[in-house]
Write an enzyme that holds these catalytic residues in place. Sequence first.
Site, PDB file in Angstrom:
ATOM      1  N   HIS A  74      -8.230 -35.785  38.663  1.00 12.74           N
ATOM      2  CA  HIS A  74      -8.678 -36.555  39.825  1.00 12.74           C
ATOM      3  C   HIS A  74      -7.564 -37.537  40.182  1.00 12.74           C
ATOM      4  O   HIS A  74      -6.554 -37.604  39.476  1.00 12.74           O
ATOM      5  CB  HIS A  74      -9.985 -37.300  39.533  1.00 12.74           C
ATOM      6  CG  HIS A  74      -9.971 -38.078  38.260  1.00 12.74           C
ATOM      7  ND1 HIS A  74      -9.136 -39.149  38.055  1.00 12.74           N
ATOM      8  CD2 HIS A  74     -10.655 -37.915  37.113  1.00 12.74           C
ATOM      9  CE1 HIS A  74      -9.332 -39.614  36.844  1.00 12.74           C
ATOM     10  NE2 HIS A  74     -10.233 -38.876  36.237  1.00 12.74           N
TER      11      HIS A  74
HETATM   12  P1  TYD Z   1     -13.819 -40.079  33.534  1.00 13.69           P
HETATM   13  O1  TYD Z   1     -12.859 -41.077  34.059  1.00 13.69           O
HETATM   14  O2  TYD Z   1     -14.544 -39.222  34.528  1.00 13.69           O
HETATM   15  O3  TYD Z   1     -13.059 -39.140  32.477  1.00 13.69           O
HETATM   16  P2  TYD Z   1     -11.999 -37.982  32.720  1.00 13.69           P
HETATM   17  O4  TYD Z   1     -11.526 -38.135  34.120  1.00 13.69           O
HETATM   18  O5  TYD Z   1     -10.932 -38.179  31.709  1.00 13.69           O
HETATM   19  O6  TYD Z   1     -12.697 -36.698  32.532  1.00 13.69           O
HETATM   20  O7  TYD Z   1     -14.854 -40.818  32.610  1.00 13.69           O
HETATM   21  C1  TYD Z   1     -15.807 -40.136  31.840  1.00 13.69           C
HETATM   22  C2  TYD Z   1     -17.084 -40.966  31.759  1.00 13.69           C
HETATM   23  O8  TYD Z   1     -16.841 -42.219  31.168  1.00 13.69           O
HETATM   24  C3  TYD Z   1     -17.680 -41.242  33.133  1.00 13.69           C
HETATM   25  O9  TYD Z   1     -19.052 -40.904  33.092  1.00 13.69           O
HETATM   26  C4  TYD Z   1     -17.552 -42.733  33.339  1.00 13.69           C
HETATM   27  C5  TYD Z   1     -17.304 -43.288  31.977  1.00 13.69           C
HETATM   28  N1  TYD Z   1     -16.273 -44.345  32.004  1.00 13.69           N
HETATM   29  C6  TYD Z   1     -16.658 -45.672  31.990  1.00 13.69           C
HETATM   30  O10 TYD Z   1     -17.861 -46.002  32.006  1.00 13.69           O
HETATM   31  N2  TYD Z   1     -15.713 -46.650  31.977  1.00 13.69           N
HETATM   32  C7  TYD Z   1     -14.385 -46.338  31.963  1.00 13.69           C
HETATM   33  O11 TYD Z   1     -13.537 -47.261  31.941  1.00 13.69           O
HETATM   34  C8  TYD Z   1     -13.979 -44.958  32.008  1.00 13.69           C
HETATM   35  C9  TYD Z   1     -12.536 -44.566  32.034  1.00 13.69           C
HETATM   36  C10 TYD Z   1     -14.959 -44.004  32.019  1.00 13.69           C
END
Ligand code: TYD
Length: 135
Positions: A49
């Site tokens: 993303h």
């Molecule tokens: P996400 O950023 O979507 O992970 P990736 O892009 O690496 O697959 O985050 C995964 C989950 O974690 C999402 O449901 C939101 C949560 N999250 C938080 O609550 N706080 C944060 O700082 C981050 C990075 C993620």
Amino acid sequence: MEAKIIDLPKFEDPRGNLSFIEEFKQIPFKIERTYWIYDVPGGQVRGGHAFREQQELIVALSGSFDIVVDDGKVKKTFSLNRSYNGLYVPAGLWRQMQNFSTNSLALVLSSTHYNQDDYIYVYNEFLKFRSKDEK
Ligand code: TYD
């Protein structure tokens, strides 16, 4: 702005090495949040993303992984496998993390608090966002 590897300070010592990061010194932003990614099963991909505002520094504290950074035109792959290197990723780039080694640990320093509205999850929307930038 482009993503780039930042060489972090490294104090070599027979007792073990030490590296550090201070906001606005080794990195050009204030650290609002830190998170880390670990226990990644083989073959899994994280990220995939873009962020509208968030800038970040990614460090492989342990093990190794690759980060593919895409500005909508050119994709670059950076391999991280040293605790004293960080990848600076400015805002507005699509990025994906992959090829995690067993027991790898990815530390991410972020310039923003968590904000779901900052994410661009759809690649076509990202391209639209980039083309707006160029006008
Ligand atoms: P996400 O950023 O979507 O992970 P990736 O892009 O690496 O697959 O985050 C995964 C989950 O974690 C999402 O449901 C939101 C949560 N999250 C938080 O609550 N706080 C944060 O700082 C981050 C990075 C993620």
